[in-house]
Design an enzyme around this catalytic site. Structure first.
Site, PDB file in Angstrom:
ATOM      1  N   VAL B 127       0.922  -1.304  -0.002  1.00 41.88           N
ATOM      2  CA  VAL B 127       0.056   0.114   0.056  1.00 41.88           C
ATOM      3  C   VAL B 127       0.915   1.259   0.099  1.00 41.88           C
ATOM      4  O   VAL B 127       1.704   1.476   0.984  1.00 41.88           O
ATOM      5  CB  VAL B 127      -0.812  -0.059   1.261  1.00 41.88           C
ATOM      6  N   LYS B 200      -5.818  -2.115  -2.316  1.00 40.84           N
ATOM      7  CA  LYS B 200      -5.020  -1.216  -1.127  1.00 40.84           C
ATOM      8  C   LYS B 200      -6.094  -0.942  -0.094  1.00 40.84           C
ATOM      9  O   LYS B 200      -5.748  -1.166   0.828  1.00 40.84           O
ATOM     10  CB  LYS B 200      -4.473  -0.272  -1.824  1.00 40.84           C
TER      11      LYS B 200
END
Lengths: 409, 409
Positions: B127, B200
């Site tokens: 992420v 994400k």
């Protein structure tokens, strides 16, 4: 069950107790340990407080209780905080502090003490309040060679500068408003003269470059000489004046920590950090640049950082050696003087027109990056070149009203 | 001496090897452990590569070497990465991955496997690329009750939106430019349709709220229907269109993860995040709000995050239980459907004037926050109210050209 002791029951200390009990379940799940606030050390009595039964007046009570594994220090100042924290560490108790003065002046000693006793001395709350910056620097960014840091490390001055920038207020009026709103102290010198930001850049410099940097080694210039006209010129040239705490590794290996008003151009995210918020930009060879933003002060924000540290301390089995640094003595030449500073500069002058600026820039061997009738920006140069540019302007009859460096993002 | 194995020698994998050797000394000092890249697993040969002697083609070689303690997975995709990572964990090797698809689809299983074998499965790089976000969330912010997250999680779409905003480019032209510059793939669907941001937000939601959230549980709307006129209207009303991955805990305890174009007002720092950069804003009861910013992709930035994870893995003595979550099955009602969404909205319409908007807002029971001739913003409302507002406008003969929610910062 392990006990936490809180030293100092002021704004931050009471915030630590409040946030701990609010999220106790989550904190215990995270650490896998039953925890309790065992003691609150303060000289005062708090007869109406829910936790008044935990209040003690003698540090010895805390030192003598083997159930106390973790200590939150939020007394402020060096004395008696330094003595108390050292004795806690020597007694095998990990300490988390929000006390930037303590870390900036005594960090190396306390880190060595913690190491000798296999406990931790953590200080996430001492820089940028709620902002996770200390731990990310030495964990997430651990694979980077960090070359520089620049940040807005003081919320009070950032609020004042925003009022000057957005509402055309003069410094004195913006400061008075900050005082009225409770953002600035009655004696605002620690904020406006840069002392607070100085302590924070000492801590960041020590952590990143591995040797203790003391406040008196940092060139520190506050906000008092920044005028509304400076702020407005910066704005016309596409930037904003910010009080920037920065540190840079020079080509010769020395580091140069500084606190000073700088112009941040609007394409840098730092220029959009407004109000009492803080932000720290970090440059490394892996990450390129990354920025951390949040509240720089306040009861619960600061408590959040202190508790984050305590949670980490509970999970550690020994001293975390990556969050440490050496004493400064070993290398006296580690911190460079301000003579080594180089940056682009913005000059505010008596009206003269951009033709003069262009000609003198060419003569001085710098690039004219931007100009108005009453000021200009020149490309990165050292102190000597900047002085030469200024002198040549003077010889042309141009009055220099101010000179502010520009941050290179 | 401990060996690191790198799975997949593409952009990220080669970045891991490059950054490791560049900063090997620092990494070894930080961990207190001698480290070496022992193996590079790839189907291909790299005859001209400095590290070609480490290249192997069979995962079994890595599994069988007891000196391999740490594995960097940067193969991408679920197969065979899932199988390889699981077997590494079972063999007692900690794994750090940059593979968001793997974490979003199989994270819960791999976290349980790591726990069972007392090793770690870390995924900071999955992420926000270089941005420290995973570790700060579960360490520095561990004392917070986190209520919501909103971020710019995809650099390609952020670049496209900036080109539309700043250079008045149409979507198709901005996409073509992103492709030309190598920011977008030939088939750009994972970026522009929101699938990348969706993975994400799954990972962030799972970590913060403790149960696995799968991509198909996330309402995902990409960028394809955002027109230049939408971006320009937002700009006139004081905001910027951004592709926002967000998750919020609702009053009933369920969570609502979404990926969609949203308008971010200019007083939010998120609106100033431009180019291919990413940023994640986090709201918690202690910190108030804090934001993390940096490069969302790229060879060395991603490698920086993978190596940061490996360094942490070396320092851990057991599984870090705070960086974990439960399988989703236990609570089928954990993720709310999009019907539960509420936010302020921006409508772009045929020209009608602000009087009409004001009257219909009053009739619908919402506040008109801002209006132009051809569009308006109304205060926070649920889906039903937003639909009613739209229908009433339609009854007045006003054509609705688009509707974009506004992020509340």
């Amino acid at each position: 069950m392990k006990k936490i002791a809180v030293l100092g029951y002021g704004v931050v200390g009471s915030g630590v107790v409040e946030l701990f009990y609010r999220n106790q379940k989550k904190i215990e799940a995270n650490t896998g340990t039953k925890l309790e606030i065992g003691y609150i050390l303060d000289l005062r009595e708090f007869p109406d407080d829910s936790y008044q039964d935990r209040v003690v007046h003698d540090i010895q009570v805390i030192l003598d209780d083997p159930e106390v594994g973790y200590v939150a220090e939020s007394m402020g100042g060096v004395n008696p905080a330094f003595d108390f924290v050292r004795r806690c560490l020597e007694a095998g108790k990990s300490v988390a502090t929000s006390n930037k003065q303590l870390v900036a002046e005594k960090g190396d000693i306390l880190l060595q003490t913690a190491k000798a006793h296999h406990v931790n001395f953590f200080f996430e709350a001492s820089v940028g309040g709620a902002i996770p910056i200390i731990r990310p620097l030495h964990t997430c960014l651990a694979a980077n060679d960090i070359s520089s840091i620049a940040g807005i490390l003081n919320g009070t001055t950032n609020f004042i500068l925003e009022k000057m920038f957005c509402d055309n207020m003069r410094f004195a009026n913006a400061l008075a408003l900050a005082q009225k709103l409770g953002y600035a102290e009655k004696d605002p010198s620690a904020d406006v003269d840069g002392g607070d930001a100085c302590r924070k850049i000492c801590i960041l410099s020590s952590l990143v470059f591995g040797k203790h940097v003391y406040p008196d080694q940092v060139y520190t210039k506050g906000l008092r000489n920044v005028t509304l006209e400076d702020v407005q010129l910066a704005q016309r040239l596409g930037g904003a004046v910010k009080l920037i705490g920065a540190v840079k590794r020079l080509d010769d290996g020395r580091i140069l920590p500084t606190v000073m008003p700088m112009i941040v151009m609007e394409d840098s995210l730092l220029s959009h950090v407004n109000g009492v918020f803080n932000a720290v930009m970090v440059w490394g060879d892996g990450v390129d640049k990354t920025m951390f933003y949040g509240r720089g002060a306040g009861k619960l924000p600061t408590a959040s950082a202190v508790l984050g540290d305590l949670i980490d301390a509970v999970k550690q089995t020994d001293t975390d050696l990556s969050q440490s640094w050496e004493p400064a003595e070993a290398d006296a030449d580690f911190v460079a003087p301000i003579d080594a500073f180089s940056a682009p500069r913005c000059y505010r002058t008596s009206p003269c027109g951009s033709g003069v600026f262009a000609r003198i820039a060419a003569e001085t061997g710098v690039e004219l990056q931007n100009a108005a009738e009453d000021g200009c920006m020149i490309s990165c140069c050292d102190q000597k070149t900047a002085e030469a540019f200024k002198q040549k302007l003077g010889q042309e009859g141009v009055t220099i009203l101010s000179r502010i460096p520009v941050l290179v993002d």
